[in-house]
Enzyme design. Structure first.
Site, PDB file in Angstrom:
ATOM      1  N   CYS A  78       0.878  -1.171   0.000  1.00 25.72           N
ATOM      2  CA  CYS A  78       0.000   0.000   0.000  1.00 25.72           C
ATOM      3  C   CYS A  78       0.912   1.216   0.000  1.00 25.72           C
ATOM      4  O   CYS A  78       1.569   1.513   0.996  1.00 25.72           O
ATOM      5  CB  CYS A  78      -0.896  -0.002   1.239  1.00 25.72           C
ATOM      6  N   GLU A 138      -3.358   1.442  -6.213  1.00 26.90           N
ATOM      7  CA  GLU A 138      -2.338   0.549  -6.754  1.00 26.90           C
ATOM      8  C   GLU A 138      -2.245   0.790  -8.261  1.00 26.90           C
ATOM      9  O   GLU A 138      -3.146   1.385  -8.859  1.00 26.90           O
ATOM     10  CB  GLU A 138      -2.648  -0.918  -6.487  1.00 26.90           C
TER      11      GLU A 138
END
Length: 225
Positions: A2, A106
Site C-alpha cells: 500500500c 495501486e
C-alpha cells in the site's frame, strides 16, 4: 503493498467513529497520502484510559534508528513477518493502532503504460487498516506502518498485496495487544471484499504534489475485471 491512500474525514467524524478522545492536531483531508506524510490513527492511551485519535508520520522508524530517513521504506509491514522482524515486532506486541482510510491506490503495468486503480467501499463507508506505531528520538516523533496481507479475490489482478482491513468487531482485540497472532492477522473473508469497488483513475495520483478529490474520480472503464 500500500503505497498511497486517501483519508479525508475530520477530527470530529473520526473521534465519534472510534469513540476516541481527540488529541490530534486539526486534520487535513488528503486524497493522496504519501510516505512520511502525517496521518490520523487511533491508539490506546493510559493517560486517557482508552482510545485516542492522534497523528503519526507514515513510515515506522524504530527507536534504535539513527535518524528518520528510513521511514519512507517502512510504510508497510507484512502480516506474515510482523511478529518476528526486529523493526516491527516490539510495536506489534505493544503499540498497535487503527488507520482510517477512504481507499487505497495501486498500479497495474500494461506494457510501457501504468493504470492507476482506487479501491474503496462502494457505499462510501470508511476502511480501517491494521497498523503499528513507534516513537523515535528525544522529540518523541510518532511514526507508523500499515500491515499488509496477500490480496484476495479480484484484487489479485491489481496487486499481490493489500492492506489488512479490520472490521469494527475486531478493533478492540487489535488494540489490546497480545492475543492470538494468527486470528488477529486473519484477512477479511472474500465475501466482504465484494463491497469494495475497484475504480480506474487518472495518472495524476502518481505525483505527490497533486491532492484533490478529482484524483479518485473514475476514468474510462478498463477491462481488467
Amino acid at each position: 503493498m500500500c503505497g498511497r491512500y486517501a483519508t479525508t474525514r475530520s477530527n470530529t467524524d473520526l473521534s465519534k467513529l472510534f469513540e476516541a478522545v481527540d488529541v490530534a492536531e486539526p486534520l487535513r483531508a488528503s486524497w493522496n497520502v504519501a510516505p512520511t506524510n502525517a496521518v490520523p490513527l487511533v491508539r490506546m492511551s493510559k493517560e486517557h484510559d482508552g482510545r485516542v485519535l492522534d497523528t503519526a508520520l507514515w513510515g515506522l522508524v524504530p527507536h534504535w534508528a539513527k535518524d528518520l530517513k528510513g521511514g519512507a521504506r517502512m510504510i508497510n509491514a507484512r502480516a506474515e513477518t510482523v511478529a518476528e522482524l526486529r523493526s516491527f515486532a516490539p510495536s506489534f506486541a505493544k503499540r498497535r493502532c487503527l488507520l482510517p482510510a477512504d481507499g487505497w491506490f495501486e498500479w497495474v503495468r500494461d506494457g510501457k503504460q501504468k493504470q492507476a486503480f482506487y479501491m474503496t467501499p462502494a457505499d462510501g463507508s470508511p476502511l480501517v487498516f491494521a497498523g503499528i506505531w513507534s516513537v523515535w528520538g528525544p522529540e518523541s516523533v510518532r511514526t507508523c506502518s500499515v500491515l499488509t496481507t496477500a490480496a484476495l479475490g479480484g484484487l489479485r489482478k491489481v496487486h499481490e498485496r493489500m492492506p489488512l482491513i479490520l472490521p469494527a468487531g475486531r478493533w478492540a482485540d487489535w488494540l489490546a495487544g497480545g492475543g492470538d497472532a494468527v486470528e488477529l492477522l486473519r484477512p477479511l473473508d472474500e465475501r466482504d471484499l465484494e463491497a469494495i469497488e475497484v475504480r480506474p483513475v487518472g495518472p495524476e495520483v502518481g505525483n505527490v504534489r497533486n491532492n484533490g478529490s478529482e484524483l479518485i474520480e473514475a476514468t474510462t472503464k478498463v477491462t481488467l475485471f
